[in-house]
Write an enzyme that holds these catalytic residues in place. Structure first.
Site, short mmCIF file in Angstrom:
data_model
loop_
_atom_site.label_atom_id
_atom_site.label_comp_id
_atom_site.label_asym_id
_atom_site.label_seq_id
_atom_site.Cartn_x
_atom_site.Cartn_y
_atom_site.Cartn_z
N ARG A 1 34.91 43.49 30.88
CA ARG A 1 34.79 43.91 32.22
C ARG A 1 34.57 42.76 33.05
NH1 ARG A 1 30.50 48.78 33.56
NH2 ARG A 1 29.05 47.05 32.99
N ARG B 1 29.17 26.87 54.41
CA ARG B 1 29.61 28.25 54.89
C ARG B 1 30.71 28.41 55.29
NH1 ARG B 1 29.18 32.10 58.37
NH2 ARG B 1 28.97 34.50 57.53
N LYS C 1 32.64 44.99 39.54
CA LYS C 1 30.87 44.83 39.52
C LYS C 1 30.49 43.70 40.06
CE LYS C 1 27.42 45.88 35.82
NZ LYS C 1 26.87 46.87 36.77
N GLU D 1 29.54 58.45 42.04
CA GLU D 1 28.73 58.07 40.74
C GLU D 1 27.23 57.76 41.48
OE1 GLU D 1 29.54 54.16 39.31
OE2 GLU D 1 30.39 53.57 41.39
#
Ligand code: PDD
Length: 287
Positions: free
Chosen positions: A52, A100, A147, A180
């Site tokens: 994953r 940045r 994730k 979820e």
């Protein structure tokens, strides 16, 4: 024993473990992570977590920071240096640090950090009595299947749950269906005994616990149905539960204050908790 973390090639005391303030994980949530359970010094479903991780990295086009063999060694070393047999290992990979700017930097090197924590999951009373959840609109970005560390909506939701005296918040999509939890997958058991959880499309994280449990259902003679379910259906369900690396299988006995079933963990969720625990024990390294 002071806690030791891993940061880009070094094992450091936690209070000296830091990344650059221009790390893209810090500024853009441009990072992915895994939380893996440790039991008896071994890492549970390690290969599924690494698979994953690679999927998340691939979706964001972040290069793997090292080989899987090296990652496995470092994870074990972090557990060993902290004297942890049972706990959780947190691993995060960011795109790296660079001045940045929104597009991907040309030369940034992925940054890898790990930290471990001792503990065996929820208190026995929660497993025995079950937990309550509240429901909230799902306000996350459209790719929670990755994730990533973009967890602000999840943190806000969990805080709302805590303030409501609940354990978790189940997030609801625009059609009124449960996606979820903020850090767990959501399940119900229907009156017919079917075990229902949402299909792992782009709207949820495909939990490793979810996948592990799915693999055990058929053996128990239980029918899995992967489909959305509404809040109303969940409240009227025979049983409900949640799954995650940190909770394994945990009974849900109330939703927005409405008891599920008779308000106590049902026989199917108790059985599923037990077979999942057996599945974990079977993975612990032999002494
Ligand atoms: N959370 N859904 C979300 C949004 C999650 O953050 C998690 C895990 C899960 C369950 O996935 P798994 O079974 O692989 O743990 C589902 C981890 C534990 C965390 O962020 O701490």
């Amino acid at each position: 024993m002071s806690r030791i973390a891993y940061v880009n090639g070094r094992y450091l005391p936690l209070n000296r473990a830091s990344v650059h303030i221009e790390d893209r994980g810090f500024q853009f949530a441009d990072a992915v992570y895994e939380v893996i359970a440790a039991r008896g010094g071994g890492l549970i479903d390690e290969d599924m977590h690494l698979k994953r991780l690679h999927r998340s990295l691939g979706e964001l086009r972040i290069a793997a920071p090292m080989s899987d063999a090296a990652l496995k060694l470092v994870m074990r070393e972090v557990l060993r240096l902290n004297g942890i047999a049972d706990g959780t290992l947190y691993l995060q990979v960011s795109r790296g640090s660079a001045p940045r700017d929104f597009p991907f930097p040309k030369s940034a090197k992925p940054s890898l950090v790990m930290v471990a924590r001792r503990g065996r999951g929820p208190a026995a009373a929660l497993i025995e009595n079950g937990v309550g959840v509240i429901t909230l609109p799902d306000i996350r970005w459209a790719r929670p299947d990755i994730k990533s560390v973009a967890l602000l909506p999840n943190a806000l939701g969990k805080q709302r749950a805590k303030e409501a005296g609940a354990y978790e918040a189940w997030q609801i999509d625009r059609d009124g269906n449960v996606t979820e939890g903020t850090s767990s997958n959501a399940w119900i058991v229907t009156a017919d005994g079917e075990v229902v959880t949402r299909r792992a499309d782009n709207s949820i994280l495909n939990g490793v616990t979810r996948l592990g449990l799915i693999g055990l259902l058929a053996r128990e003679g239980l029918k899995l149905v992967e489909r959305p379910f509404s809040v109303a259906e969940a409240k009227a369900a025979r049983e409900a539960f949640l799954t995650s690396t940190t909770n394994f299988v945990l009974p849900v006995v109330s939703i927005d204050g409405t008891p599920v079933g008779n308000g106590y963990p049902g026989s199917i969720v108790r059985r599923l908790r037990q077979i999942y625990e057996e599945y974990i024990v079977a993975q612990e390294p032999a002494l």
